[in-house]
Design an enzyme around this catalytic site. Structure first.
Site, PDB file in Angstrom:
ATOM      1  N   GLU A  45     -19.968   5.377  -5.568  1.00 61.81           N
ATOM      2  CA  GLU A  45     -18.779   5.030  -4.790  1.00 61.81           C
ATOM      3  C   GLU A  45     -19.090   4.932  -3.299  1.00 61.81           C
ATOM      4  OE1 GLU A  45     -16.092   3.963  -5.979  1.00 61.81           O
ATOM      5  OE2 GLU A  45     -16.434   4.469  -8.071  1.00 61.81           O
ATOM      6  N   TYR A 128      -9.345   6.958  -2.450  1.00 64.39           N
ATOM      7  CA  TYR A 128      -9.882   6.140  -3.540  1.00 64.39           C
ATOM      8  C   TYR A 128     -11.099   6.809  -4.181  1.00 64.39           C
ATOM      9  CZ  TYR A 128     -12.876   2.707  -5.754  1.00 64.39           C
ATOM     10  OH  TYR A 128     -13.706   2.088  -6.641  1.00 64.39           O
ATOM     11  N   ASP A 146      -7.966   0.405  -4.873  1.00 67.62           N
ATOM     12  CA  ASP A 146      -8.851  -0.328  -3.968  1.00 67.62           C
ATOM     13  C   ASP A 146      -8.372  -1.771  -3.877  1.00 67.62           C
ATOM     14  OD1 ASP A 146      -9.558  -1.401  -6.409  1.00 67.62           O
ATOM     15  OD2 ASP A 146     -11.717  -1.097  -6.172  1.00 67.62           O
TER      16      ASP A 146
END
Length: 360
Positions: A45, A128, A146
């Site tokens: 991520e 997120y 997102d």
């Protein structure tokens, strides 16, 4: 009551067809999909923030191979990690990544936080990323929101609320949480992210084969090219960077960018930055070298103009190779062997030039 019923029915339809698509049709493969290891999920991520999967994949594989655990990453030298990150951009991500790895390794005994709020408090982790880690690693019911997710929701539900406003963020977060499959949050989050990335794409979405097309408001109202909406248009600042590659025998002059600006902690050659296009950049460099060192450098070659587009700015400039007979002391700069250049981390603007013009 009627509107609530319509909304409820739309939500049921949305989830059923999205999850059916995910289980039957979704073939999007990524090495971190399905993992429960929070370190690897977090790493993926961090790398994918502001980065396309196609570009980030090789970086993920290199970093995981070199640093298979969060403790190995925490014990790494900064310059080694920056070298692996070279060319990926947004280097604040790399600095935050190192800070968080060391905090977890040395303050939390190497144990990744489990609670969503604790994950959210890690440096460089926003809602997120925290939701992704919490749902994928621990099956906690937190929706990821997102760009892909907002685009799918905006089009399907026909929302013209700007995604870059407080009101918009609130609407999309609420809608995402309402739709989330609480029993299988990780699967649902992966499904909607993949759907936005492969079917409901920004340009030329696959509407004819979309499983949600029967109830997609944007499709039926001709709003596919309009939604989602942004309130602000990004204005790019242009900066002009003219680099002087100053060589003395087998040595070259470089410095580390230490200020809080683009490319912080990366290396660069002698730099002259201007506010507009410089017509004779080689003479500008020659003049500035003499001003700071007292030595006249001989111009060997001048490159064509190079351009790099970043999210918030455009970099324009070129490279002048100069040679001097004696090693001058230039404040803030260091002499290193040309053979050592490949071991150091430079911004992509410079490495692109060096790939085609290796120093000798």
């Amino acid at each position: 009551m009627y509107k609530q019923l319509v909304s409820m029915n739309s939500g049921i339809y949305f989830n059923k067809h999205l999850l059916d698509w995910h289980h039957i049709t979704n073939k999007r493969h990524m090495p971190w999909k399905g993992l429960k290891n929070p370190y690897l999920i977090w790493l993926s991520e961090v790398i994918l923030q502001q980065t396309r999967v196609a570009q980030g994949l090789s970086y993920y594989e290199k970093i995981v191979k070199t640093f298979p655990t969060i403790t190995s990453l925490a014990n790494a030298k900064d310059e080694d990690v920056f070298k692996l990150w070279e060319g990926l951009g947004y280097y604040s991500r790399c600095r935050n990544m190192l800070h968080t790895a060391r905090y977890i390794a040395f303050e939390l005994d190497g144990k990744f936080p489990v609670a969503y709020q604790d994950i959210l408090e890690l440096k460089g982790v926003g809602p997120y990323t925290a939701a992704a880690i919490a749902s994928f690693a621990y099956a906690l019911p937190h929706a990821v929101v997102d760009g892909n997710v907002m685009r799918v929701l905006a089009r399907f539900f026909g929302s013209s609320t700007p995604i870059d406003t407080t009101q918009g963020r609130k609407w999309f977060n609420t809608k995402a949480e309402d739709l989330l499959d609480k029993k299988n949050p990780g699967i649902y989050n992966q499904a909607i992210m993949d759907f936005g990335a492969t079917v409901c794409t920004p340009k030329q979405p696959l509407c004819p084969e979309c499983p949600l097309r029967k109830k997609c408001i944007a499709l039926h109202k001709g709003l596919i090219g309009i939604l989602p909406v942004k309130a602000k248009k990004l204005k790019k600042e242009t900066r002009y960077f003219y680099f002087g590659i100053i060589i003395q025998n087998d040595m070259v002059l470089i410095r580390e960018r230490t200020s809080k600006d683009i490319w912080q902690n990366l290396n660069e050659f002698f730099l002259a930055e201007t506010t507009e296009v410089e017509q004779e950049p080689s003479f500008l460099i020659q003049h500035q070298v003499k001003a700071v060192s007292g030595i006249t450098a001989k111009i060997i070659s001048v490159s064509d103009t190079h351009t790099q587009l970043l999210t918030h700015r455009k970099i324009v400039g070129n490279f002048t190779i100069l040679k001097i007979r004696e090693k001058a002391k230039v404040e803030g700069y260091t002499w290193v062997k040309i053979s050592e250049i490949k071991k150091l981390a430079f911004p992509r603007f410079i490495t692109s030039y060096l790939e085609n013009n290796p120093l000798k």
